[in-house]
Design a protein around this motif. Structure first.
Motif, mmCIF file in Angstrom:
data_model
loop_
_atom_site.group_PDB
_atom_site.id
_atom_site.type_symbol
_atom_site.label_atom_id
_atom_site.label_comp_id
_atom_site.label_asym_id
_atom_site.label_seq_id
_atom_site.Cartn_x
_atom_site.Cartn_y
_atom_site.Cartn_z
ATOM 1 N N ARG A 190 -13.444 8.672 -10.846
ATOM 2 C CA ARG A 190 -11.975 8.652 -11.013
ATOM 3 C C ARG A 190 -11.434 10.042 -11.304
ATOM 4 N NH1 ARG A 190 -9.116 3.952 -12.101
ATOM 5 N NH2 ARG A 190 -7.416 5.215 -12.911
ATOM 6 N N GLU A 249 -0.441 4.598 -8.809
ATOM 7 C CA GLU A 249 0.291 3.971 -9.916
ATOM 8 C C GLU A 249 0.358 4.893 -11.136
ATOM 9 O OE1 GLU A 249 -0.836 -0.518 -8.508
ATOM 10 O OE2 GLU A 249 -1.708 0.238 -10.381
ATOM 11 N N GLU A 250 -0.684 5.687 -11.292
ATOM 12 C CA GLU A 250 -0.681 6.616 -12.425
ATOM 13 C C GLU A 250 0.175 7.853 -12.160
ATOM 14 O OE1 GLU A 250 -4.797 7.507 -13.172
ATOM 15 O OE2 GLU A 250 -5.235 5.373 -13.407
ATOM 16 N N ARG A 267 -4.853 3.132 -4.929
ATOM 17 C CA ARG A 267 -3.693 2.461 -5.497
ATOM 18 C C ARG A 267 -3.557 2.821 -6.979
ATOM 19 N NH1 ARG A 267 -4.877 -2.710 -5.689
ATOM 20 N NH2 ARG A 267 -5.783 -2.576 -3.614
ATOM 21 N N GLU A 268 -4.675 2.836 -7.673
ATOM 22 C CA GLU A 268 -4.622 3.168 -9.104
ATOM 23 C C GLU A 268 -4.123 4.598 -9.318
ATOM 24 O OE1 GLU A 268 -8.206 0.130 -10.360
ATOM 25 O OE2 GLU A 268 -8.499 2.296 -10.626
ATOM 26 N N ARG A 275 -8.608 0.449 -3.641
ATOM 27 C CA ARG A 275 -8.272 0.154 -5.033
ATOM 28 C C ARG A 275 -8.088 1.447 -5.833
ATOM 29 N NH1 ARG A 275 -12.581 -2.231 -8.595
ATOM 30 N NH2 ARG A 275 -12.209 -0.432 -9.942
ATOM 31 N N LEU A 276 -9.051 2.357 -5.671
ATOM 32 C CA LEU A 276 -8.963 3.627 -6.401
ATOM 33 C C LEU A 276 -7.681 4.375 -6.017
ATOM 34 C CD1 LEU A 276 -10.118 5.736 -8.304
ATOM 35 C CD2 LEU A 276 -11.593 6.559 -6.455
ATOM 36 N N CYS A 294 -3.430 10.361 -2.445
ATOM 37 C CA CYS A 294 -4.293 9.475 -3.238
ATOM 38 C C CYS A 294 -5.397 8.884 -2.359
ATOM 39 C CB CYS A 294 -3.465 8.355 -3.865
ATOM 40 S SG CYS A 294 -2.290 8.976 -5.091
#
Ligand SMILES: *Cc1c(COP(=O)(O)O)cnc(C)c1O
Length: 461
Positions: free
Chosen positions: A55, A21-22, A17-18, A14-15, A30
């Motif tokens: 993060r 996306e950013e 992917r975020e 999840r981290l 990533c």
């Protein structure tokens, strides 16, 4: 019982992917950054330490992975040969030769006249001999490789005599006793830490002696009650007893800069003329070229190194040869000032101060009165295991009044898109103009503007 803090950590996928996306970076970066940041957080939890912002940690790691390494930085430290900054920057002509050779095929091992196989190092070898007066020359990967090869080719299975005052560590884990061991040579130590006499060497020579090795101390000096045996004396002894003499000079120049105050023993042709069977030194120290180990000496001795099975494992690559070729040509054509290291060593302090004043003006114009900007005299160093104790008078732009202190400003300058390395002293930032290249003042301006704008957003938060 409170909840297990590990459960509040995000999942790796999840981290990642975020982050992606950013726009933090490509998927691979990533993913690796997310995994490393979460691992780190887990370890902190296990040690009962505060976890911090996972993060932000992951984003930082992702940025690290995404930018090219090694990447360009500006050297404002005043240390000309900074090992952490890649030692010598190449002359523009040498950099262009590398780019040209890298981008296409080359005649690195081809004889164009016959169309058959050619010698890799023929031209470089001729130039090294012309510049140094040596009979023959060989180029290997670096000077550590040159010394290893010399020892292995001339003395494997035998003893090599070294003064106790020269059993040094050069940094980056080059330690003379360990190199001897790796070469399959037995170390025969003579003399003491501060004093070694010719008679010490004489007494130690025996049937098992394979070579006499002289090592330049490179990064420290001995003063006081000190005696060492000079190269010429050692050569006389070696000649008399039929034992080759290897001179590990470390850093040397092919230019005669003795009138400019450089020490006698950094002049490579002088070492060759003293009669050493082999002189070994680095391409990327005082010479101002690429990483390489240069071996100069008597033809029959160099030939033993060239034909050793180790030579292939230690050989210089074609890009190295291209850079070295171009650097040596500049020396032969009398264009020495085009070699950045030579320019930095020889530039008069008044000219450095002039460049510092111009930079100070550009910085003041760009940042207004947010910092005080002045020019002050400083003393730079050659560094990189070269010329210990040799001082280079220089001039620096000094920045005073950084809101979070000089160390924080230095860190912000390192975090700029094109990082600038500086020194801090007396809670001020010092940018030494001697080590700045011609196109770099605008890069320093941009980095300072970036550092100060990052500072403002942080304060505004
Ligand atoms: C720097 C140095 C070396 C190592 O040279 P590299 O080119 O870094 O491998 C070995 N011996 C001496 C005396 C040196 O100064």
């Amino acid at each position: 019982m409170s909840e297990d803090p590990r459960r509040s950590l995000p999942g790796v996928d999840r981290l990642a992917r975020e982050l992606e996306e950013e726009g933090c970076g490509a998927e691979w970066a990533c993913l690796r950054a997310a995994r490393a940041a979460i691992d780190e957080a887990r370890q902190r939890i296990a040690r009962d330490e505060p976890v911090g912002d996972v993060r932000a940690d992951a984003a930082g790691r992702c940025a690290e992975l995404t930018r090219p390494r090694p990447g360009r930085v500006v050297n404002g430290t005043g240390v000309v040969l900074h090992t952490n900054l890649g030692r010598a920057p190449l002359a523009p002509a040498a950099a262009a030769a590398v780019a040209e050779t890298a981008a296409g095929y080359s005649d690195v091992e081809l004889d164009l006249a016959s169309g058959g196989r050619g010698k890799r190092q023929a031209a470089v070898c001729q130039m090294l001999c012309a510049l140094s007066g040596a009979e023959d020359a060989l180029v290997v990967n670096n000077n550590a490789a040159a010394v290893l090869l010399a020892l292995a080719a001339l003395a494997r299975g035998r003893e090599v005599i070294v003064s106790r005052g020269e059993l040094v560590e050069i940094g980056g884990s080059f330690r003379v006793p360990e190199i001897l061991a790796q070469a399959g040579v037995t170390l025969a130590e003579v003399g003491t830490t501060n004093r070694t006499h010719l008679r010490d060497y004489t007494a130690a020579i025996g049937t098992r002696t394979g070579a006499l090795l002289k090592v330049h101390r490179s990064n420290f000096e001995q003063r006081g009650f000190v005696t060492e045996v000079g190269l010429a004396e050692l050569v006389a002894l070696g000649t008399e007893r039929g034992v080759p003499v290897i001179d590990d000079l470390g850093s040397g120049t092919l230019l005669d800069l003795r009138a400019e105050g450089l020490p006698e023993d950094s002049f490579v042709p002088g070492r060759v003329a003293a009669g050493a069977d082999l002189v070994c030194f680095s391409g990327d120290k005082l010479l101002g070229g690429p990483q390489a180990g240069l071996v100069l000496g008597r033809h029959e001795i160099v030939e033993r190194l060239r034909t050793s099975p180790l030579a292939r494992a230690l050989r210089a690559d074609k890009l190295d040869l291209a850079a070295l070729d171009a650097t040596l040509r500049l020396l032969l054509e009398g264009r020495r000032e085009e070699i950045p290291v030579v320019r930095m060593l020889l530039e008069p302090v008044e000219k450095v101060a002039e460049r510092a004043r111009a930079l100070a003006g550009a910085l003041s114009a760009a940042i207004g009165d947010r910092l005080s900007v002045e020019v002050e005299p400083v003393v730079g160093a050659v560094g990189g295991g070269s010329l210990p104790g040799f001082e280079l008078p220089s001039a620096a732009v000094v920045l005073d009044g950084a809101r979070h202190g000089a160390d924080a400003l230095a860190a912000a300058l390192r975090a700029a898109p094109l990082p600038v390395l500086v020194r801090t002293r007396e809670d001020r930032v010092w940018i030494d103009a001697r080590t700045l290249l011609a196109d770099e003042p605008p890069l320093v301006v941009a980095a300072l503007q970036h550092a100060l704008s990052a500072d403002r957003s942080e304060r505004g938060a």
